[in-house]
Design a protein around this motif. Structure first.
Motif, PDB file in Angstrom:
ATOM      1  N   HIS A 719      17.920  -0.426 -42.572  1.00  0.00           N
ATOM      2  CA  HIS A 719      17.855   0.775 -41.738  1.00  0.00           C
ATOM      3  C   HIS A 719      17.057   0.492 -40.476  1.00  0.00           C
ATOM      4  CE1 HIS A 719      19.226   2.785 -45.377  1.00  0.00           C
ATOM      5  NE2 HIS A 719      18.153   2.325 -46.030  1.00  0.00           N
ATOM      6  N   TYR A 733      20.520   3.977 -37.633  1.00  0.00           N
ATOM      7  CA  TYR A 733      21.733   3.383 -38.202  1.00  0.00           C
ATOM      8  C   TYR A 733      21.380   2.410 -39.306  1.00  0.00           C
ATOM      9  CZ  TYR A 733      21.191  -1.044 -35.590  1.00  0.00           C
ATOM     10  OH  TYR A 733      20.756  -2.257 -35.097  1.00  0.00           O
ATOM     11  N   THR A 734      22.378   2.154 -40.167  1.00  0.00           N
ATOM     12  CA  THR A 734      22.190   1.283 -41.330  1.00  0.00           C
ATOM     13  C   THR A 734      23.266   0.208 -41.351  1.00  0.00           C
ATOM     14  OG1 THR A 734      21.217   3.086 -42.616  1.00  0.00           O
ATOM     15  CG2 THR A 734      22.050   1.184 -43.840  1.00  0.00           C
ATOM     16  N   LYS A 751      26.739   2.122 -40.344  1.00  0.00           N
ATOM     17  CA  LYS A 751      26.877   3.570 -40.341  1.00  0.00           C
ATOM     18  C   LYS A 751      25.770   4.173 -39.494  1.00  0.00           C
ATOM     19  CE  LYS A 751      27.082   7.562 -43.484  1.00  0.00           C
ATOM     20  NZ  LYS A 751      27.011   7.980 -44.909  1.00  0.00           N
ATOM     21  N   ASP A 753      23.463   6.971 -39.175  1.00  0.00           N
ATOM     22  CA  ASP A 753      22.948   8.093 -39.958  1.00  0.00           C
ATOM     23  C   ASP A 753      22.586   9.263 -39.061  1.00  0.00           C
ATOM     24  OD1 ASP A 753      22.866   6.579 -42.530  1.00  0.00           O
ATOM     25  OD2 ASP A 753      21.472   5.348 -41.376  1.00  0.00           O
TER      26      ASP A 753
END
Length: 876
Positions: A719, A733-734, A751, A753
């Motif tokens: 993360h 984001y991850t 992704k 977040d």
């Protein structure tokens, strides 16, 4: 053509036909060969009967669709000419022959029956004791050259024998003294550009002649020369080159004045406007007309409407022959083909800010009172819009009127929405509409890559579509049309390059997909129902399915890693569109390759698919290395390491304990023009440099995730929260790096977040891998380029690659190979090499959730495209 009614209406034949049987008395031999008797350019169709002493014979001339000869036991009557082709405004001779076989005098009368362009004024009245022959003259006035498919102007003669009337007819092919055609090569024109008009002049006269051609002035072009003289032999032909300079854009159609001078000094003057060329350029839209076509031009694109039958073609060039065509529409039911032969009431162009439109108006005879207006609009981007407007001008009410639009497409490498799938058909084998079942079409579009030129079509959602032989048509119900009502029908759209992919065509057609469809092959071999992972099972299912209309007929042999596992036979008599069975997979390798040898009629296919069989466990642990907390995930064959305190990404990726990543762990360094440089593997948004990324805080955790098929993966999630960067401030984001037990495949995706209020549509997710095996020169990138494999050694010179999809990276010191696949949303998968680095780069659209990419390791060599089925796996 049906000439039977004409035979029964001829009064001279009636006495003989009363004694003859149409079939039993027929003397006509039916042979498998082109029909017709050819004489002097005419084609005659003959019927002949004989029974006892009674006989009869009748001839029909093809182009005039009328009787040219009648013969019975009593009389012979024939109308003839020396030539089917006649020159306009030139006096021609004809012969009318009468033979009296009765032995008694009969009254004979004949007179010319003027028909439109053909002028033949004469009258003969005599008492014929035996034979009589009359020679007459005719003149054909100027007009259109008739089509081979339609009735020609004709010489009509009425004859009375003892008071019994009949009509003889010969169709004629009127021509000007010279046939003049031409054009100009090139699609786009620019002002003051020099160009050349090529005019083909062919002598139609039966003798040598001198032709004077005069071209008028024009505001569109500047002609270097306007007067030309050509000496042509009988039926001779020459090409005339007319240089010009473009002064204005538009449709150039000069009305040429021609004087033909025969050897005897006789002169024939005529005018010709048969040559017309569009002078097209960007931003220019206009219409035009030549002898055979109407044209619509907009920018680089052009629509051609053939006057013969109203066939419409369109393209991004000047060619009138294109792989896609609309045909004349039909009204029904039952459907009438009247518009393919009828003359339009009006033809006109009009334009607005975006498009130019051509309108054709027809009056229906099959449906009295219905006026049909056909519209064709052309947009400069390469979009053609076709629609119709129906007006009821009569007193009759129509409650159930249908409108059908037929079309044709030479489909090369097409995509068709069938059975709720998008089906990709062969690049090399053409698809005919007759091979598609109407009931299988589930969306209102199709698309094809025609020799690199994308062509797509979509029809109205409320229309019923149907493949019909080599054509395709869609029909619309007009509803109730009262007297005075007008109905505008929904349009169809042809894309000639306006949309570059089937996805764009589908979206324009208004299809809202509940999920992203996977493209199926026309003869699809589906392993494990599309799931490339076969977990905890001793067998897997295969499905062989055809999307063409025929049934499956042949054999399939299935191999797993080279070992034969299954064979099956199926025949057309079984009427199978789908063949299913299971094959054993126990004991197979974690990354297995399924090979299928499929024989279908004359076709043999070799299909390769991937099958993944997880085994064992995944270990996840943390440890301290060089003062950093390192997150380790190990599936027994691949090991990943990441240290978020060092850098938000992987710094180690080993396969069978051999390292593949080049990293500066535990500290960033300067390398080449990178300062700082950390190497390894990471994904970050565009415009976020390594320098900026290392200012932000990152953390990591181990998680378990499931893909769209429910397969379970173990993942390292890293993360990152951006708080300092001016553009990406607020982004959270991850990155995910996921493994399955014992499987030599890494899945990775990213992704957002929290986008931090950022608009992502124009941004990218950029993934880079820096590779090394201790020495850069130990690595080789092998890519397929135009059917040949090319290998490039790293660490030697600076090289850049823009498309390495399907490639492999190999090591000179060990047999393992790395395969990097592109994700579904990947826009670029490339590589860069110099003496210091070997970098693999992937760019994806920056949505909230990126599609997964995959990295596979394997000792065997295969095409990287074998891994494409992995893209069926998606993560939430």
């Amino acid at each position: 053509m049906n000439f039977i009614p004409g035979v029964h209406q001829a009064q001279l034949l009636k006495p003989a036909l009363e004694k003859l049987d149409w079939y039993n008395s027929s003397m006509r031999e039916i042979e498998v060969k082109p029909d017709g008797i050819k004489e002097n350019g005419f084609t005659f169709y003959e019927y002949e009967w004989e029974s006892g002493e009674v006989s009869a014979r009748v001839r029909f001339e093809r182009t005039g669709r009328g009787i040219s000869l009648i013969e019975t036991n009593d009389y012979l009557l024939e109308l003839s000419m020396d030539h089917h082709e006649v020159i306009e405004n030139e006096i021609q001779n004809f012969q009318l022959k009468f033979a009296n076989k009765t032995g008694s005098p009969v009254s004979f009368r004949a007179e010319g029956n003027n028909q439109g362009r053909v002028e033949a004024v004469f009258e003969h009245d005599l008492l014929a004791e035996s034979d009589a022959e009359i020679t007459g003259q005719l003149l054909v006035h100027e007009g259109e050259e008739p089509s081979v498919w339609k009735t020609h102007p004709s010489l009509d003669v009425k004859v009375w024998v003892n008071g019994k009337e009949c009509e003889l007819r010969l169709g004629l092919l009127p021509k000007q003294p010279a046939k003049i055609t031409g054009g100009s090569k090139g699609n786009l024109r620019f002002l003051n550009q020099e160009a050349e008009l090529e005019i083909e002049v062919e002598n139609n006269l039966e003798e040598d002649a001198l032709f004077h051609l005069s071209l008028p002035g024009s505001d569109l072009v500047e002609l270097e020369k306007r007067e030309f003289r050509i000496q042509l032999h009988k039926k001779g032909r020459k090409l005339l080159n007319v240089p010009f300079i473009v002064k204005k854009h538009g449709f150039y159609q000069p009305e040429m004045t021609i004087l033909a001078i025969k050897e005897n000094g006789e002169k024939l003057a005529f005018k010709c406007s048969s040559v017309g060329i569009p002078l097209k350029s960007f931003g220019q839209k206009f219409g035009g007309e030549s002898k055979d076509y109407w044209y619509i031009c907009n920018g680089i694109c052009q629509v051609n409407i053939r006057k013969l039958d109203y066939k419409i073609t369109a393209g991004r060039n000047e060619n009138v022959n294109q792989p896609f065509a609309f045909f004349a529409p039909k009204l029904g039911k039952p459907y009438s083909t009247e518009f393919s032969k009828a003359k339009p009431l009006a033809a006109e162009w009009f334009s607005d800010d975006t498009a130019i439109t051509f309108k054709l108006v027809f009056r229906s005879e099959a449906f009295t009172g219905i006026l049909v207006s056909l519209y064709t609009s052309l947009y400069s981007e390469g979009l053609v819009k076709v629609w119709a407007e129906l007006t009821n001008e009569g007193d009759k009410k129509y409650e159930n009127l249908y409108f059908s639009q037929p079309l044709y497409h030479e489909m090369q490498h097409p995509y068709f929405p069938l059975e709720n799938e998008v089906v990709e058909f062969s690049v090399v084998k053409e698809l005919g509409f007759m091979e598609i079942s109407a009931s299988s079409i589930t969306e209102n579009w199709f698309f094809a890559n025609h020799n690199g030129e994308p062509i797509g079509f979509c029809w109205p959602k409320n229309a019923e579509s149907n493949p019909d032989g080599w054509q395709f048509y869609y029909q619309q119900e007009t509803g109730c049309l009262e007297s005075g009502d007008q109905k505008v029908l929904a349009p169809g759209y042809l894309s000639i390059g306006a949309f570059r992919t089937w996805e764009e065509m589908q979206q324009f057609a208004g299809v809202t997909a509940e999920y992203e469809k996977n493209v199926q092959n026309e003869k699809a071999l589906i392993i494990n129902r599309g799931n490339p992972v076969a977990s905890e099972s001793e067998s897997a299912e295969y499905t062989l399915k055809t999307y063409r209309s025929g049934y499956l007929h042949g054999t399939i042999d299935l191999y797993l890693n080279g070992d034969k596992k299954q064979s099956a036979n199926f025949s057309q008599e079984q009427e199978l569109k789908v063949v299913k069975s299971n094959f054993p997979i126990n004991g197979a390798e974690p990354l297995s390759i399924v090979n299928a040898e499929i024989t279908l009629y004359s076709e043999k296919k070799h299909v390769r698919e991937l099958l993944i069989l997880p085994r064992g466990n995944v270990r996840m642990l943390m440890e301290e290395q060089d003062g950093k907390t390192v997150f380790i995930i190990d599936n027994g064959i691949i090991s990943l390491k990441g240290a978020p305190d060092f850098y938000p990404g992987l710094f180690s990726l080993t396969y069978k304990e051999r390292e593949w990543l080049d990293s500066s762990f535990p500290k960033p360094v300067a390398k080449g023009w990178w300062n700082p440089w950390a190497g390894g593997m990471k994904t970050a948004p565009s415009q976020l440099s390594v320098f900026s990324l290392m200012k932000e805080k990152s953390s990591a955790e181990f998680i378990s995730v499931k893909d769209s098929y429910g397969n379970e993966w173990s993942a390292l999630a890293i993360h990152t929260k951006v708080v300092h960067h001016s553009i990406w401030k607020g982004l959270e984001y991850t990155q995910y790096f996921a493994l399955m037990p014992g499987v030599p495949i890494l899945a990775h995706w990213v992704k957002a977040d929290n986008a931090g209020g950022k608009y992502l549509a124009n941004e990218k997710w950029v993934t880079d891998l820096f590779l090394s095996r201790g020495s850069l020169k130990d690595l080789t990138l092998t890519v397929s380029d135009k059917g040949a494999d090319s290998a490039y050694q790293a660490g030697v010179e600076e090289q850049s690659f823009v498309n390495i999809d399907g490639s492999r990276i190999s090591s000179g010191s060990s047999p393992e190979k790395m395969y990097v696949t592109r994700s579904k949303d990947s826009e670029i998968l490339g590589a860069y090499m110099n003496k210091e680095v070997f970098e693999v780069i992937s760019e994806r659209k920056a949505g909230l959730l990126a599609k997964p990419g995959f990295i596979a390791f394997e000792e065997r060599s295969f095409e990287g495209r074998l891994l494409e089925s992995l893209c069926n796996l998606e993560f939430l």
